[in-house]
Design a protein around this motif. Structure first.
Motif, PDB file in Angstrom:
ATOM      1  N   ALA A   1       9.344  18.969   3.655  1.00  0.00           N
ATOM      2  CA  ALA A   1       9.003  17.574   3.939  1.00  0.00           C
ATOM      3  C   ALA A   1       9.539  17.119   5.290  1.00  0.00           C
ATOM      4  CB  ALA A   1       9.563  16.662   2.850  1.00  0.00           C
ATOM      5  N   VAL A   2       8.715  16.379   6.036  1.00  0.00           N
ATOM      6  CA  VAL A   2       9.257  15.541   7.108  1.00  0.00           C
ATOM      7  C   VAL A   2       9.345  14.135   6.513  1.00  0.00           C
ATOM      8  CG1 VAL A   2       9.006  14.652   9.450  1.00  0.00           C
ATOM      9  CG2 VAL A   2       8.334  16.997   8.933  1.00  0.00           C
ATOM     10  N   LYS A   3       8.204  13.450   6.397  1.00  0.00           N
ATOM     11  CA  LYS A   3       8.214  12.128   5.764  1.00  0.00           C
ATOM     12  C   LYS A   3       7.397  12.180   4.477  1.00  0.00           C
ATOM     13  CE  LYS A   3       9.806   8.770   6.987  1.00  0.00           C
ATOM     14  NZ  LYS A   3      11.161   8.282   6.583  1.00  0.00           N
ATOM     15  N   ALA A   4       8.036  11.896   3.360  1.00  0.00           N
ATOM     16  CA  ALA A   4       7.343  11.736   2.080  1.00  0.00           C
ATOM     17  C   ALA A   4       7.125  10.249   1.844  1.00  0.00           C
ATOM     18  CB  ALA A   4       8.155  12.347   0.946  1.00  0.00           C
ATOM     19  N   GLN A   5       5.928   9.899   1.390  1.00  0.00           N
ATOM     20  CA  GLN A   5       5.592   8.492   1.155  1.00  0.00           C
ATOM     21  C   GLN A   5       5.113   8.290  -0.279  1.00  0.00           C
ATOM     22  OE1 GLN A   5       2.716   7.590   4.289  1.00  0.00           O
ATOM     23  NE2 GLN A   5       4.363   6.845   5.630  1.00  0.00           N
ATOM     24  N   ILE A   6       5.189   7.033  -0.697  1.00  0.00           N
ATOM     25  CA  ILE A   6       4.733   6.638  -2.033  1.00  0.00           C
ATOM     26  C   ILE A   6       3.592   5.634  -1.866  1.00  0.00           C
ATOM     27  CG2 ILE A   6       5.401   5.415  -4.161  1.00  0.00           C
ATOM     28  CD1 ILE A   6       8.281   6.483  -3.625  1.00  0.00           C
TER      29      ILE A   6
ATOM     30  N   GLN B   1       3.844  14.480   2.647  1.00  0.00           N
ATOM     31  CA  GLN B   1       3.487  14.328   1.229  1.00  0.00           C
ATOM     32  C   GLN B   1       3.270  12.853   0.905  1.00  0.00           C
ATOM     33  OE1 GLN B   1       6.427  16.015   2.011  1.00  0.00           O
ATOM     34  NE2 GLN B   1       5.815  18.119   1.564  1.00  0.00           N
ATOM     35  N   THR B   2       2.330  12.620  -0.026  1.00  0.00           N
ATOM     36  CA  THR B   2       2.105  11.266  -0.542  1.00  0.00           C
ATOM     37  C   THR B   2       2.057  11.340  -2.070  1.00  0.00           C
ATOM     38  OG1 THR B   2       0.809  10.795   1.435  1.00  0.00           O
ATOM     39  CG2 THR B   2       0.621   9.234  -0.370  1.00  0.00           C
ATOM     40  N   PHE B   3       2.890  10.538  -2.716  1.00  0.00           N
ATOM     41  CA  PHE B   3       2.989  10.555  -4.179  1.00  0.00           C
ATOM     42  C   PHE B   3       2.523   9.207  -4.739  1.00  0.00           C
ATOM     43  CE2 PHE B   3       6.027  13.675  -2.789  1.00  0.00           C
ATOM     44  CZ  PHE B   3       6.067  14.644  -3.779  1.00  0.00           C
ATOM     45  N   PRO B   4       1.914   9.206  -5.954  1.00  0.00           N
ATOM     46  CA  PRO B   4       1.650   7.928  -6.620  1.00  0.00           C
ATOM     47  C   PRO B   4       2.956   7.309  -7.116  1.00  0.00           C
ATOM     48  CG  PRO B   4       0.982   9.740  -8.033  1.00  0.00           C
ATOM     49  CD  PRO B   4       1.445  10.357  -6.739  1.00  0.00           C
ATOM     50  N   LEU B   5       2.942   6.000  -7.309  1.00  0.00           N
ATOM     51  CA  LEU B   5       4.149   5.274  -7.719  1.00  0.00           C
ATOM     52  C   LEU B   5       4.816   5.886  -8.952  1.00  0.00           C
ATOM     53  CD1 LEU B   5       6.069   2.832  -7.556  1.00  0.00           C
ATOM     54  CD2 LEU B   5       4.345   1.482  -8.756  1.00  0.00           C
ATOM     55  N   LYS B   6       3.993   6.299  -9.925  1.00  0.00           N
ATOM     56  CA  LYS B   6       4.592   6.796 -11.160  1.00  0.00           C
ATOM     57  C   LYS B   6       5.347   8.113 -10.953  1.00  0.00           C
ATOM     58  CE  LYS B   6       0.330   8.878 -13.187  1.00  0.00           C
ATOM     59  NZ  LYS B   6      -0.312   9.206 -11.967  1.00  0.00           N
ATOM     60  N   GLU B   7       5.106   8.786  -9.823  1.00  0.00           N
ATOM     61  CA  GLU B   7       5.833  10.028  -9.527  1.00  0.00           C
ATOM     62  C   GLU B   7       6.931   9.800  -8.483  1.00  0.00           C
ATOM     63  OE1 GLU B   7       3.031  13.177  -8.600  1.00  0.00           O
ATOM     64  OE2 GLU B   7       1.787  12.559 -10.295  1.00  0.00           O
ATOM     65  N   SER B   8       7.519   8.604  -8.515  1.00  0.00           N
ATOM     66  CA  SER B   8       8.529   8.261  -7.514  1.00  0.00           C
ATOM     67  C   SER B   8       9.714   9.225  -7.520  1.00  0.00           C
ATOM     68  CB  SER B   8       9.055   6.844  -7.759  1.00  0.00           C
ATOM     69  OG  SER B   8       8.025   5.919  -7.530  1.00  0.00           O
ATOM     70  N   LEU B   9      10.116   9.644  -8.704  1.00  0.00           N
ATOM     71  CA  LEU B   9      11.268  10.548  -8.789  1.00  0.00           C
ATOM     72  C   LEU B   9      10.973  11.855  -8.045  1.00  0.00           C
ATOM     73  CD1 LEU B   9      14.080  10.576 -10.040  1.00  0.00           C
ATOM     74  CD2 LEU B   9      13.100  11.715 -12.051  1.00  0.00           C
ATOM     75  N   ALA B  10       9.780  12.393  -8.275  1.00  0.00           N
ATOM     76  CA  ALA B  10       9.374  13.617  -7.570  1.00  0.00           C
ATOM     77  C   ALA B  10       9.326  13.364  -6.064  1.00  0.00           C
ATOM     78  CB  ALA B  10       8.011  14.083  -8.074  1.00  0.00           C
ATOM     79  N   ALA B  11       8.894  12.171  -5.680  1.00  0.00           N
ATOM     80  CA  ALA B  11       8.830  11.827  -4.253  1.00  0.00           C
ATOM     81  C   ALA B  11      10.221  11.846  -3.627  1.00  0.00           C
ATOM     82  CB  ALA B  11       8.185  10.451  -4.082  1.00  0.00           C
TER      83      ALA B  11
ATOM     84  N   ALA C   1       3.208   2.447   7.769  1.00  0.00           N
ATOM     85  CA  ALA C   1       4.542   2.541   7.173  1.00  0.00           C
ATOM     86  C   ALA C   1       5.494   3.404   8.007  1.00  0.00           C
ATOM     87  CB  ALA C   1       4.447   3.077   5.741  1.00  0.00           C
ATOM     88  N   MET C   2       4.951   4.098   9.008  1.00  0.00           N
ATOM     89  CA  MET C   2       5.800   4.882   9.922  1.00  0.00           C
ATOM     90  C   MET C   2       6.324   4.029  11.075  1.00  0.00           C
ATOM     91  SD  MET C   2       6.120   8.103   8.958  1.00  0.00           S
ATOM     92  CE  MET C   2       6.142   9.430  10.184  1.00  0.00           C
TER      93      MET C   2
ATOM     94  N   ALA D   1       0.845  -1.199   0.000  1.00  0.00           N
ATOM     95  CA  ALA D   1       0.000   0.000   0.000  1.00  0.00           C
ATOM     96  C   ALA D   1       0.875   1.241   0.000  1.00  0.00           C
ATOM     97  CB  ALA D   1      -0.928  -0.017   1.212  1.00  0.00           C
ATOM     98  N   THR D   2       1.755   1.354   1.007  1.00  0.00           N
ATOM     99  CA  THR D   2       2.508   2.593   1.200  1.00  0.00           C
ATOM    100  C   THR D   2       3.953   2.298   1.555  1.00  0.00           C
ATOM    101  OG1 THR D   2       0.504   3.668   2.007  1.00  0.00           O
ATOM    102  CG2 THR D   2       2.575   4.754   2.525  1.00  0.00           C
ATOM    103  N   GLY D   3       4.849   3.132   1.024  1.00  0.00           N
ATOM    104  CA  GLY D   3       6.266   3.051   1.384  1.00  0.00           C
ATOM    105  C   GLY D   3       6.795   4.435   1.726  1.00  0.00           C
ATOM    106  N   GLY D   4       7.465   4.557   2.859  1.00  0.00           N
ATOM    107  CA  GLY D   4       8.065   5.826   3.259  1.00  0.00           C
ATOM    108  C   GLY D   4       9.511   5.885   2.789  1.00  0.00           C
ATOM    109  N   ILE D   5       9.925   7.081   2.371  1.00  0.00           N
ATOM    110  CA  ILE D   5      11.310   7.262   1.915  1.00  0.00           C
ATOM    111  C   ILE D   5      12.159   7.654   3.112  1.00  0.00           C
ATOM    112  CG2 ILE D   5      12.835   8.583   0.417  1.00  0.00           C
ATOM    113  CD1 ILE D   5      10.390   8.923  -1.469  1.00  0.00           C
TER     114      ILE D   5
END
Ligand SMILES: [Zn+2]
Ligand SMILES: [Zn+2]
Length: 343
Positions: free
Chosen positions: A335-340, A315-325, A148-149, A32-36
């Motif tokens: 950003a504190v925690k950005a997630q995909i 922030q939460t980004f869709p998978l296809k915007e991983s680079l932006a994430a 994911a946190m 579902a979700t992955g944090g960077i």
């Protein structure tokens, strides 16, 4: 299924990989979700950190949650459709440190998304993940983002355990990225009295106040801002050093009271230490690295509403915007925690 693969610094690709079926004792999870995390960012920005360098393509990611889609033979206590937080900590259970219960020091650790060993340990940023059932913490009642946190929160709970007693203590947190912020939450939950936080960014300091810091100090505006805490040999019983920056550690040590404990969480390479002050004030310097059992505690504390991480998922980004994430995750002014989201 798609996965997020790092090939070299700034060379991030979304690639197709085969889907595996769960073996005995395993489950299949639709992510579902992955944090960077900071370590993902080191691979993305620099191709590694310190002596740890990328030598082959590696799937990134170790802060993940998802829903169970299939149960392997013999799995009990988990059900299809259930949301789980997946611990990236995979010790062998058989080495000398595992036998001592020091699982995070395992000689054969297979921590997701790590280039420390070679071949590298592939990470968890993939749409379908097969994991051991024992890695999965049921996260009913949490959002996938909160689940994911659990990983970064576990890092901070482990450090807090290493700190010893927290009740009524004065605490300094240097560096207010996600780990610093979650250390503030953990220290508060454990009974800290005064909590002071330092950083170089106004945005992160505003989030530190939201997390419960009493005082925040912007060291970029006033490098001597901690001086008010140095009289009578210093103020703080406990220092969570989360920046990995030598000036932050040195300034923090000058404000520690005798007998205090320094927890070093930040990994910024080797640094010089003010050994005279450490010795004369009889400070304890403790490293703190990853976690093991604290992962399940992290999920449980969130489920009970005792730790609220939601304001820090910025922030939460869709998978296809991983680079932006990945670009946003390193932006300390936004950003504190950005997630995909992998769904
Ligand atoms: Zn992490
Ligand atoms: Zn082991």
């Amino acid at each position: 299924m798609k996965s997020i693969v790092i090939h070299a610094a700034k060379d991030l690709r979304i690639e197709d990989r085969d889907v595996a079926a769960p073996g005995p004792g395993e489950v299949q999870i639709k992510l579902a979700t992955g944090g960077i995390c900071g370590s993902d960012l080191h691979y993305f920005n620099h191709g590694g950190f310190g002596p740890v360098r990328l030598k082959e393509p590696m799937i990134l990611g170790h802060e993940v949650s998802g829903h169970i889609t299939a149960l392997g033979e013999g799995v009990t206590g988990l059900s299809i459709g259930q949301l789980v937080a997946v611990s990236p900590s995979r010790p062998c259970g058989n080495c000398r440190y595992c036998h001592e219960g020091r699982y995070n020091q395992c000689l054969n650790m297979r921590f997701y998304g790590s280039a420390m060993p070679f071949p590298h340990i592939q990470g968890a940023f993939r749409q379908v993940l097969v994991a051991d059932a024992a890695q999965c913490a049921p996260a009913d009642g949490l959002t996938p983002g909160e689940a994911a946190m659990a990983e970064p929160l576990a890092v901070c709970l482990h450090a807090t355990r290493r700190a010893g007693g927290m009740m009524g203590k004065s605490v300094l947190v240097t560096g207010c990225g996600p780990i610093g912020i979650l250390c503030i939450l953990a220290a508060r939950r454990a009974g800290a009295d005064l909590v002071v936080a330092t950083d170089l960014s106004e945005f992160t300091l505003s989030k530190a106040r939201e997390a419960g810091a009493d005082v925040t100090l912007n060291m970029s505006k006033d490098a001597e801002a901690l001086d008010r805490f140095t009289p009578e040999k210093g103020t703080f019983d406990i220092l969570y050093e989360c920046s990995g920056a030598a000036p932050a550690l040195s300034a923090g040590i000058s404000a520690m009271r005798p007998g205090g404990t320094i927890l070093q969480l930040g990994l910024g390479g080797d640094m010089n230490l003010p050994m005279m002050a450490i010795t004369a004030k009889e400070l304890s310097l403790k490293g703190s690295f990853r976690f093991h059992a604290e992962f399940f505690t992290a999920v449980s504390l969130m489920q009970k509403g005792l730790v609220d991480v939601k304001p820090f998922i910025t922030q939460t980004f869709p998978l296809k915007e991983s680079l932006a994430a990945f670009e946003m995750a390193g932006n300390r002014n936004q950003a504190v925690k950005a997630q995909i989201e992998f769904a």
